[in-house]
Design a protein around this motif. Sequence first.
Motif, PDB file in Angstrom:
ATOM      1  N   THR A 129       2.589  -4.019  -4.365  1.00  0.00           N
ATOM      2  CA  THR A 129       1.988  -3.464  -3.151  1.00  0.00           C
ATOM      3  C   THR A 129       1.007  -2.347  -3.492  1.00  0.00           C
ATOM      4  N   GLN A 170      -3.067  -2.798  -2.870  1.00  0.00           N
ATOM      5  CA  GLN A 170      -3.711  -1.922  -1.896  1.00  0.00           C
ATOM      6  C   GLN A 170      -4.860  -1.133  -2.518  1.00  0.00           C
ATOM      7  N   TYR A 181      -4.700  -9.120  -6.862  1.00  0.00           N
ATOM      8  CA  TYR A 181      -3.327  -9.607  -6.891  1.00  0.00           C
ATOM      9  C   TYR A 181      -2.952 -10.130  -8.279  1.00  0.00           C
ATOM     10  N   ILE A 230       7.690  -1.838   0.488  1.00  0.00           N
ATOM     11  CA  ILE A 230       6.463  -2.214   1.197  1.00  0.00           C
ATOM     12  C   ILE A 230       6.135  -1.184   2.276  1.00  0.00           C
ATOM     13  N   SER A 252       4.763   2.205   0.849  1.00  0.00           N
ATOM     14  CA  SER A 252       3.439   2.096   0.230  1.00  0.00           C
ATOM     15  C   SER A 252       2.350   1.786   1.246  1.00  0.00           C
ATOM     16  N   THR A 253       2.692   1.144   2.342  1.00  0.00           N
ATOM     17  CA  THR A 253       1.683   0.807   3.353  1.00  0.00           C
ATOM     18  C   THR A 253       1.565   1.881   4.432  1.00  0.00           C
TER      19      THR A 253
END
Length: 427
Positions: free
Chosen positions: A37, A41, A46, A162, A165-166
Amino acid sequence: MPSPYRAIFAEPGTRSFTAAGLVGRMPVAMLGLGVVTMISQLTGEYGLAGALAATVALSTVVLGPQVSRLVDMHGQRRVLRPASAVTVTAVAGLTLSTVVGWPPWTLFAFASLAGCMPSLGSMVRARWTALFHDSPGRLHAAFSWESIVDETCFVLGPMLAIGLSTAWFPQAGPLAAASFLAVGVLWLTSQRATEPVPGPRGEQGGGSALRTPGLPLLVATMVMLGVIFSSIDVVTVAYAEERGAKAAASLLLAAYALGSGVAGAAFGLLPVADAVGRRWLLCVCAVGAGMLPLQLAGGLAVLAAALFVAGMAIAPTMITTVGLVARLVPRRKLTEGMTWTSTGATLGISLGASVSGWVVDRVGADRAYLVPAVAGACAIAVALVGTRQLRRLPAPRQQERHQQEGTDDERHQHADRSGRHEGRNLA
């Protein structure tokens, strides 16, 4: 709480060390996904994110059993604290590299050290074994409880990795994983009363626990189970996304974990079986059979039900596998033996994620559920080929008596040799 679980937690210190194990085990479900992640970001690459996660997994496969072998030799406190310090430092360096813009090779250098992370699940199970080695029923309940803890980690860990981190900042997921590890290790190793006593230095020979007859069979089976775990995760996310409901993937995977957790809790209420090899084979066959309904899922609701049913065979298989390790591996190498099975699962998880992603890209998510089905068939085949080794296992109390007699004989022989040596010195 059902009586078997009430009985195991009546022992002093058990609640505290299993809670510490829960905290310290969270990074297993958080670190790799947190790295993916974070990198995706920050860079949108990826491929780089997956390569770094694979590096962490591979380093865990290489370093994890060695850390556990040192634990068996020197004790948990002396080994876990420096080993976890290496991992925490590596994660800090990895995240710092993304902040200051260091070259990509530094990312891989730090990721290769992150696998020094101790297997807290194995450490906690070793404590249960030290407490209940003469009580197979309570040990069975303890292993069942730990399977529930595992499922809790794998439900909460990805959401935390997730989500942090988001919603906060990209590096938050890996840093939180490192923090959980540090707190869990410090908390666990501060509990000296329940720490297993390492065997005498002279009993640590004989090479790796992996040389124990029967253990390679369990590790190979766990590789296949690891492929199942990660491929179901990847394919389920793709399946939900293809139907325009990517957010539903977390609910679908929660149904899978819930099935495993419910079955694990119920399995702990069953009486321990002397024919544990046969029970293990039946559990592995149930895992393989549980992959078949996934091929027929025609919608999200049907898939959720199929995943719940498929998950019900997972925890019993894991519990029985750990029980077999406790029977097969000498107690002085038990932590390493348990870590080898979790290492096999880690290797399978890495393989399954890459293979299932490749299959999804080429044939779609509907048909990609063939990946866990094939892995389940391979697990059954491996188990059937090696099941003869497990049929020769003695009953739990009989084996414990043999192990104790062997240990006593070794100590008497050692004392005799020491006495003769001292006599020669006096002469």
